[in-house]
Design a protein around this motif. Structure first.
Motif, PDB file in Angstrom:
ATOM      1  N   ASP A   1      -9.851  20.962  26.923  1.00  0.00           N
ATOM      2  CA  ASP A   1      -9.478  21.706  25.719  1.00  0.00           C
ATOM      3  C   ASP A   1      -8.231  22.557  25.960  1.00  0.00           C
ATOM      4  O   ASP A   1      -7.347  22.631  25.113  1.00  0.00           O
ATOM      5  CB  ASP A   1     -10.630  22.596  25.245  1.00  0.00           C
ATOM      6  CG  ASP A   1     -11.776  21.798  24.654  1.00  0.00           C
ATOM      7  OD1 ASP A   1     -11.583  20.603  24.336  1.00  0.00           O
ATOM      8  OD2 ASP A   1     -12.877  22.377  24.508  1.00  0.00           O
ATOM      9  N   VAL A   2      -8.153  23.186  27.109  1.00  0.00           N
ATOM     10  CA  VAL A   2      -6.991  24.021  27.430  1.00  0.00           C
ATOM     11  C   VAL A   2      -5.747  23.161  27.648  1.00  0.00           C
ATOM     12  O   VAL A   2      -4.665  23.453  27.130  1.00  0.00           O
ATOM     13  CB  VAL A   2      -7.268  24.885  28.683  1.00  0.00           C
ATOM     14  CG1 VAL A   2      -6.002  25.562  29.171  1.00  0.00           C
ATOM     15  CG2 VAL A   2      -8.346  25.912  28.387  1.00  0.00           C
ATOM     16  N   LEU A   3      -5.881  22.087  28.392  1.00  0.00           N
ATOM     17  CA  LEU A   3      -4.729  21.244  28.732  1.00  0.00           C
ATOM     18  C   LEU A   3      -4.215  20.425  27.553  1.00  0.00           C
ATOM     19  O   LEU A   3      -3.056  20.013  27.544  1.00  0.00           O
ATOM     20  CB  LEU A   3      -5.085  20.304  29.886  1.00  0.00           C
ATOM     21  CG  LEU A   3      -5.353  20.976  31.224  1.00  0.00           C
ATOM     22  CD1 LEU A   3      -5.845  19.949  32.242  1.00  0.00           C
ATOM     23  CD2 LEU A   3      -4.116  21.694  31.729  1.00  0.00           C
ATOM     24  N   SER A   4      -5.047  20.183  26.567  1.00  0.00           N
ATOM     25  CA  SER A   4      -4.644  19.320  25.458  1.00  0.00           C
ATOM     26  C   SER A   4      -4.298  20.093  24.186  1.00  0.00           C
ATOM     27  O   SER A   4      -4.032  19.496  23.156  1.00  0.00           O
ATOM     28  CB  SER A   4      -5.752  18.315  25.142  1.00  0.00           C
ATOM     29  OG  SER A   4      -6.913  18.981  24.680  1.00  0.00           O
ATOM     30  N   ASP A   5      -4.255  21.415  24.253  1.00  0.00           N
ATOM     31  CA  ASP A   5      -3.977  22.243  23.079  1.00  0.00           C
ATOM     32  C   ASP A   5      -2.490  22.581  23.026  1.00  0.00           C
ATOM     33  O   ASP A   5      -2.016  23.464  23.734  1.00  0.00           O
ATOM     34  CB  ASP A   5      -4.814  23.515  23.123  1.00  0.00           C
ATOM     35  CG  ASP A   5      -4.671  24.356  21.868  1.00  0.00           C
ATOM     36  OD1 ASP A   5      -3.845  24.009  20.999  1.00  0.00           O
ATOM     37  OD2 ASP A   5      -5.390  25.359  21.764  1.00  0.00           O
ATOM     38  N   PHE A   6      -1.751  21.853  22.177  1.00  0.00           N
ATOM     39  CA  PHE A   6      -0.310  22.060  22.029  1.00  0.00           C
ATOM     40  C   PHE A   6       0.010  22.780  20.726  1.00  0.00           C
ATOM     41  O   PHE A   6       1.154  22.804  20.295  1.00  0.00           O
ATOM     42  CB  PHE A   6       0.414  20.713  22.040  1.00  0.00           C
ATOM     43  CG  PHE A   6       0.498  20.046  23.385  1.00  0.00           C
ATOM     44  CD1 PHE A   6      -0.372  20.332  24.408  1.00  0.00           C
ATOM     45  CD2 PHE A   6       1.474  19.092  23.614  1.00  0.00           C
ATOM     46  CE1 PHE A   6      -0.289  19.699  25.638  1.00  0.00           C
ATOM     47  CE2 PHE A   6       1.569  18.447  24.841  1.00  0.00           C
ATOM     48  CZ  PHE A   6       0.691  18.749  25.854  1.00  0.00           C
ATOM     49  N   ARG A   7      -0.993  23.392  20.083  1.00  0.00           N
ATOM     50  CA  ARG A   7      -0.769  24.073  18.809  1.00  0.00           C
ATOM     51  C   ARG A   7       0.256  25.188  18.980  1.00  0.00           C
ATOM     52  O   ARG A   7       0.115  26.033  19.842  1.00  0.00           O
ATOM     53  CB  ARG A   7      -2.067  24.632  18.251  1.00  0.00           C
ATOM     54  CG  ARG A   7      -3.055  23.557  17.853  1.00  0.00           C
ATOM     55  CD  ARG A   7      -4.373  24.129  17.426  1.00  0.00           C
ATOM     56  NE  ARG A   7      -4.962  24.852  18.568  1.00  0.00           N
ATOM     57  CZ  ARG A   7      -5.887  25.797  18.437  1.00  0.00           C
ATOM     58  NH1 ARG A   7      -6.332  26.154  17.250  1.00  0.00           N
ATOM     59  NH2 ARG A   7      -6.372  26.394  19.502  1.00  0.00           N
ATOM     60  N   GLY A   8       1.298  25.150  18.149  1.00  0.00           N
ATOM     61  CA  GLY A   8       2.320  26.182  18.158  1.00  0.00           C
ATOM     62  C   GLY A   8       3.306  26.106  19.313  1.00  0.00           C
ATOM     63  O   GLY A   8       4.181  26.950  19.431  1.00  0.00           O
ATOM     64  N   ALA A   9       3.199  25.093  20.155  1.00  0.00           N
ATOM     65  CA  ALA A   9       4.079  24.980  21.329  1.00  0.00           C
ATOM     66  C   ALA A   9       5.457  24.450  20.942  1.00  0.00           C
ATOM     67  O   ALA A   9       5.584  23.625  20.037  1.00  0.00           O
ATOM     68  CB  ALA A   9       3.451  24.055  22.366  1.00  0.00           C
ATOM     69  N   ASP A  10       6.480  24.917  21.638  1.00  0.00           N
ATOM     70  CA  ASP A  10       7.835  24.405  21.452  1.00  0.00           C
ATOM     71  C   ASP A  10       8.112  23.403  22.565  1.00  0.00           C
ATOM     72  O   ASP A  10       8.348  23.775  23.717  1.00  0.00           O
ATOM     73  CB  ASP A  10       8.856  25.541  21.499  1.00  0.00           C
ATOM     74  CG  ASP A  10      10.276  25.073  21.222  1.00  0.00           C
ATOM     75  OD1 ASP A  10      10.514  23.841  21.164  1.00  0.00           O
ATOM     76  OD2 ASP A  10      11.154  25.940  21.072  1.00  0.00           O
ATOM     77  N   LEU A  11       8.056  22.136  22.217  1.00  0.00           N
ATOM     78  CA  LEU A  11       8.240  21.054  23.189  1.00  0.00           C
ATOM     79  C   LEU A  11       9.600  20.369  23.044  1.00  0.00           C
ATOM     80  O   LEU A  11       9.837  19.330  23.642  1.00  0.00           O
ATOM     81  CB  LEU A  11       7.122  20.019  23.014  1.00  0.00           C
ATOM     82  CG  LEU A  11       5.706  20.581  23.137  1.00  0.00           C
ATOM     83  CD1 LEU A  11       4.685  19.538  22.726  1.00  0.00           C
ATOM     84  CD2 LEU A  11       5.446  21.073  24.545  1.00  0.00           C
ATOM     85  N   GLN A  12      10.495  20.962  22.270  1.00  0.00           N
ATOM     86  CA  GLN A  12      11.781  20.333  21.990  1.00  0.00           C
ATOM     87  C   GLN A  12      12.602  20.076  23.244  1.00  0.00           C
ATOM     88  O   GLN A  12      13.365  19.138  23.290  1.00  0.00           O
ATOM     89  CB  GLN A  12      12.581  21.179  21.000  1.00  0.00           C
ATOM     90  CG  GLN A  12      11.953  21.199  19.632  1.00  0.00           C
ATOM     91  CD  GLN A  12      12.666  22.139  18.679  1.00  0.00           C
ATOM     92  OE1 GLN A  12      13.145  23.195  19.067  1.00  0.00           O
ATOM     93  NE2 GLN A  12      12.749  21.739  17.430  1.00  0.00           N
TER      94      GLN A  12
END
Length: 82
Positions: free
Chosen positions: A10-21
């Motif tokens: 759950d921690v490793l797969s939570d990309f909510r709100g992340a800036d991955l640009q």
């Protein structure tokens, strides 16, 4: 042990709100099961690299019970509707 592994995922797969640009090269195949968000969530939108945005949309489905949250499911292409 199973609960611990589930919590870790759950921690490793939570990309909510992340800036991955500016993240190093990402392949959508490696993102199967990752959760991300659009601008309607309090955490804000996940920002994807330009070359991944359309592919992420195609392979994502809304997460039940969490408006604005989506889960990438690689395999069967899905179209999200907003």
């Amino acid at each position: 042990m199973t609960r611990l592994l589930d919590a870790l995922w759950d921690v490793l797969s939570d990309f909510r709100g992340a800036d991955l640009q500016t993240a190093p090269a990402l392949a959508v195949e490696d993102l199967d099961g990752v959760c991300w968000s659009d601008a309607t969530m309090a955490l804000g939108a996940t920002l994807w690299p330009d070359d991944l945005r359309e592919v992420v949309d195609i392979h994502s489905e809304p997460t039940p019970g969490h408006p604005g949250m989506f889960t990438i499911r690689f395999g069967t292409p899905l179209r999200i509707t907003r």
